[in-house]
Design an enzyme around this catalytic site. Sequence first.
Site, PDB file in Angstrom:
ATOM      1  N   ASP A 306      22.911 -13.701  41.204  1.00 41.82           N
ATOM      2  CA  ASP A 306      23.473 -14.649  40.242  1.00 41.82           C
ATOM      3  C   ASP A 306      23.735 -14.033  38.879  1.00 41.82           C
ATOM      4  O   ASP A 306      23.117 -13.035  38.494  1.00 41.82           O
ATOM      5  CB  ASP A 306      22.508 -15.817  40.049  1.00 41.82           C
ATOM      6  CG  ASP A 306      22.528 -16.804  41.194  1.00 41.82           C
ATOM      7  OD1 ASP A 306      23.096 -16.483  42.255  1.00 41.82           O
ATOM      8  OD2 ASP A 306      21.950 -17.900  41.036  1.00 41.82           O
ATOM      9  N   HIS A 448      18.864 -11.825  40.507  1.00 37.77           N
ATOM     10  CA  HIS A 448      19.854 -11.742  39.423  1.00 37.77           C
ATOM     11  C   HIS A 448      20.243 -10.280  39.216  1.00 37.77           C
ATOM     12  O   HIS A 448      19.368  -9.453  38.933  1.00 37.77           O
ATOM     13  CB  HIS A 448      19.293 -12.315  38.124  1.00 37.77           C
ATOM     14  CG  HIS A 448      19.028 -13.788  38.170  1.00 37.77           C
ATOM     15  ND1 HIS A 448      17.868 -14.311  38.702  1.00 37.77           N
ATOM     16  CD2 HIS A 448      19.771 -14.850  37.767  1.00 37.77           C
ATOM     17  CE1 HIS A 448      17.907 -15.635  38.618  1.00 37.77           C
ATOM     18  NE2 HIS A 448      19.051 -15.988  38.055  1.00 37.77           N
TER      19      HIS A 448
END
Length: 482
Positions: A306, A448
Amino acid sequence: MPRHALAPVLFLLGSLALTGACSTGSSPADSAPSPDNPSRTRGNDTGTQVDLTKLKGVSIVSDSSTDRSCPWATSYPDVPGADTMTAAMKKDVGERLEVFLGEDTDSQATGCGGMDGLEGPELNVSFSFLVASSDVLGVRLTTLDRTSNADGVGTEAYWYDGAAKRYRPSPGLIADGSRDAFVAAVKKRLEKREGVTPETVTALDDPDAYLDDMAFTADGDLKVDFDRGTVGVPPAGRISVTLPEATVTPWLSDFGTRAQRQTTAPDDKLDLGAAHTPAPTVAAQPDPGEDPTDCSKVKCIALTFDDGPAAPETGTLLKYLAQYKARATFFVVGQNVATHPDIVRAEVQSGHEIANHSWNHPVLTNLTPTQIRSQLERTNAAIKDATGKEPTLFRPPYGAMDDRVKAATSLSPALWDVDTLDWKSHDPAKVAQTVISQAEPNDVVLVHDIHPTSVAAIPEVLRTLTARGYHFVTVSHLRATL
């Protein structure tokens, strides 16, 4: 929700069709709110178009949480050569985050954790480029703080003078000897504005504090934006003043004159005198070709990343994934895609899936239907510009989703089974161990790629789970073969 109970929910939500007409208008919840609702192109919100290909070596400094009880996301650009401006943005963003989290001991605020009874606390700091041409760089940061007593929206423009190698706040656009005349002209324009009183306009007696968001229009006019409650009573909302080019030009400093010129007639390149060579474009890795994996017969894992793309972290990650012919799904943020379209292309060319993670990572359930559509459609458009194809999946930031979010898009939502909480630990060993110890067949794992520590954890994840017989597939492939 029990573990794996998400799976049938995701398949059901994936079948939802778009309801309602799509709006093409911008909204105050997007990158930079403005009462004038200016047009925005590729992340720019001044009515002018910034050619982001000029920003060689730029990196986006991003951070966020996945904590729905205290959601926050911050992002600002780091452009080679503009180190002092980057430092100013870093300082301001850090201070705002400390206040929001209740970590600033000098502040009276208790932070989102202490907001008993307050619905929807949220901090979001996003960016847009005002000018990036010749020796002039302009960036606007927009802060949405839903713990604020006002509307929670604040904007500030940051300027960098490459010729003088200096960061300049907005008042630096005006010559010192013309400051009084300029402020008087702004006050005069405010006099007849609804909600402005003699008492409120005295804020301009401290121009350095309140003239913090000034930028030029494509016609050379100077637009001054004020946060709600600064030069007017709070019910009047955000107020702006625009001074015509002919009026403001004689008052401009040397830097202001150059900033005006580079806004109205930008040069072909940006040169801030950076001492180092900008990082090379991220190279695509060999595409492993069509994926024959049948996840109904073998153990599969869907790694998802992400908040990117990020330089150089995403490029490093692509190399790690290629070593194991592993595929992944990248849930990208639109403002970063617009800045790094080359990285998104490299992701696709390396055999990975691109999905939508909103334009600037807001809590979608706090937005209106029009704002939700704008967040997702702008990101879809940026992805299509970069890759030639729109995504089919989206991940709502913080997993925040309701009926309005579902109805605003035809994209299929994709949440996760394993959250590494890598934004908390910043420890490669801990991130890797979380995945290795918690992941089960057909899980979707959240990581992430904006954090170098998270990227550093991936080789151990790939090595260990491959040895255990796992195959790394995209989310869409996992769904299609179960």
